[in-house]
Design a protein around this motif. Sequence first.
Motif, short mmCIF file in Angstrom:
data_model
loop_
_atom_site.label_atom_id
_atom_site.label_comp_id
_atom_site.label_asym_id
_atom_site.label_seq_id
_atom_site.Cartn_x
_atom_site.Cartn_y
_atom_site.Cartn_z
N GLN A 44 0.82 -1.22 0.00
CA GLN A 44 0.00 0.00 0.00
C GLN A 44 0.85 1.26 0.00
OE1 GLN A 44 -2.03 0.84 3.88
NE2 GLN A 44 -1.01 -1.06 4.53
N GLU A 47 4.12 3.31 -5.03
CA GLU A 47 3.45 4.06 -6.08
C GLU A 47 2.82 3.08 -7.07
OE1 GLU A 47 3.10 7.30 -6.25
OE2 GLU A 47 4.30 7.70 -4.45
N THR A 48 1.73 3.50 -7.71
CA THR A 48 1.04 2.62 -8.66
C THR A 48 1.98 2.18 -9.79
OG1 THR A 48 -1.09 3.63 -8.14
CG2 THR A 48 -0.92 2.41 -10.22
N GLU A 73 -3.54 -5.05 -5.23
CA GLU A 73 -3.38 -3.69 -4.70
C GLU A 73 -3.78 -2.64 -5.73
OE1 GLU A 73 -2.64 -0.53 -2.24
OE2 GLU A 73 -2.80 -2.66 -1.72
N ILE A 74 -3.42 -2.86 -6.97
CA ILE A 74 -3.82 -1.91 -8.03
C ILE A 74 -5.34 -1.81 -8.09
CG2 ILE A 74 -3.87 -1.57 -10.53
CD1 ILE A 74 -1.03 -2.92 -10.54
N SER A 76 -7.42 -2.45 -5.71
CA SER A 76 -7.97 -1.83 -4.50
C SER A 76 -8.00 -0.31 -4.64
CB SER A 76 -7.16 -2.23 -3.27
OG SER A 76 -5.91 -1.55 -3.22
N ARG A 77 -7.15 0.19 -5.54
CA ARG A 77 -7.10 1.64 -5.78
C ARG A 77 -8.00 2.06 -6.94
NH1 ARG A 77 -0.53 2.77 -5.31
NH2 ARG A 77 -0.21 1.48 -3.43
N SER A 78 -8.22 1.16 -7.85
CA SER A 78 -9.03 1.48 -9.03
C SER A 78 -9.82 0.25 -9.45
CB SER A 78 -8.13 1.95 -10.19
OG SER A 78 -8.89 2.14 -11.37
N ARG A 79 -11.09 0.22 -9.07
CA ARG A 79 -11.94 -0.93 -9.38
C ARG A 79 -12.37 -0.98 -10.84
NH1 ARG A 79 -11.41 -5.02 -5.88
NH2 ARG A 79 -11.38 -4.27 -3.72
#
Length: 278
Positions: A44, A47-48, A73-74, A76-79
């Motif tokens: 978390q 960086e992406t 994780e990616i 979780s930031r952008s569904r």
Amino acid sequence: MVRCLQPPARAQEPAGKDDARMRTWIGALAVATLLASSGCNSLQYMETEELWAHADAAFDAGRYGDAIPYYDEILSRSRENARAYLFRGISRERDSDALGAFRDYARAGDLGDPRGLLYRVDLALRSDDLAGATGDLGRLKDMGLRGRDRVAQLVLLATLRLKQNRPRLAAQNAERALREGEALRDPGAEPFLASARYTAAHAYYRLGDFQRAYEHFDRYMSSPEARQSPTDHYLHGLLAYLAGDYVAANEHLAQADPDLVDEAASILDDPSFGAGER
């Protein structure tokens, strides 16, 4: 049957500044150490762009299980990230999680990436889920696919028709895939062309057109995609025999599974089958 659906070429994520890119690779060892000591929660703090770099590196190295936490994780930031769903689906499938892959492919397709549906059809066909494959192919029909995706669509449709015991339609779709794929002049389309030839050979065999079946299988076996297994050599030899090319048949059968050759010789009532020069 489909034997060749490969991971799609990745569209690169927007490039960051040079110093950020340098940090990604120079810091790889430190990140690995941190992950080992603190677990995936440390992702978390990345960086992406770093997540994508590590996911891509693991994926390209065939470490699909290692790639999955980065895609998690990616997402979780952008569904709404269709690409992440697609590559997590491929990773899950190759890590023996077919159900998870099926869900990810569906989500990628729902978000507008037709490759998700192509992969889901491929998985459904290999699981003999003909109803599921039919439904997704129906959705793909109106998506206006082009290039390799269009060729893959036609190969999958040919495979479905063959599994539905509709060899004439299977042959027609396989031939169309070959015409459109060869017109692309794209080396990346060769796996799809090989699969189309394989499927066409089986379709023509069922139709009793052994000459055309042999021609397609012969071209399949000359492609880099052919597995060259003892079973493939047996099929190659059997089709050559049925097409009347006995010299070629014996050459191919010399590399075939001997048990299959003996069984076929008994069924054909021809002791010379695979026994050398006629």
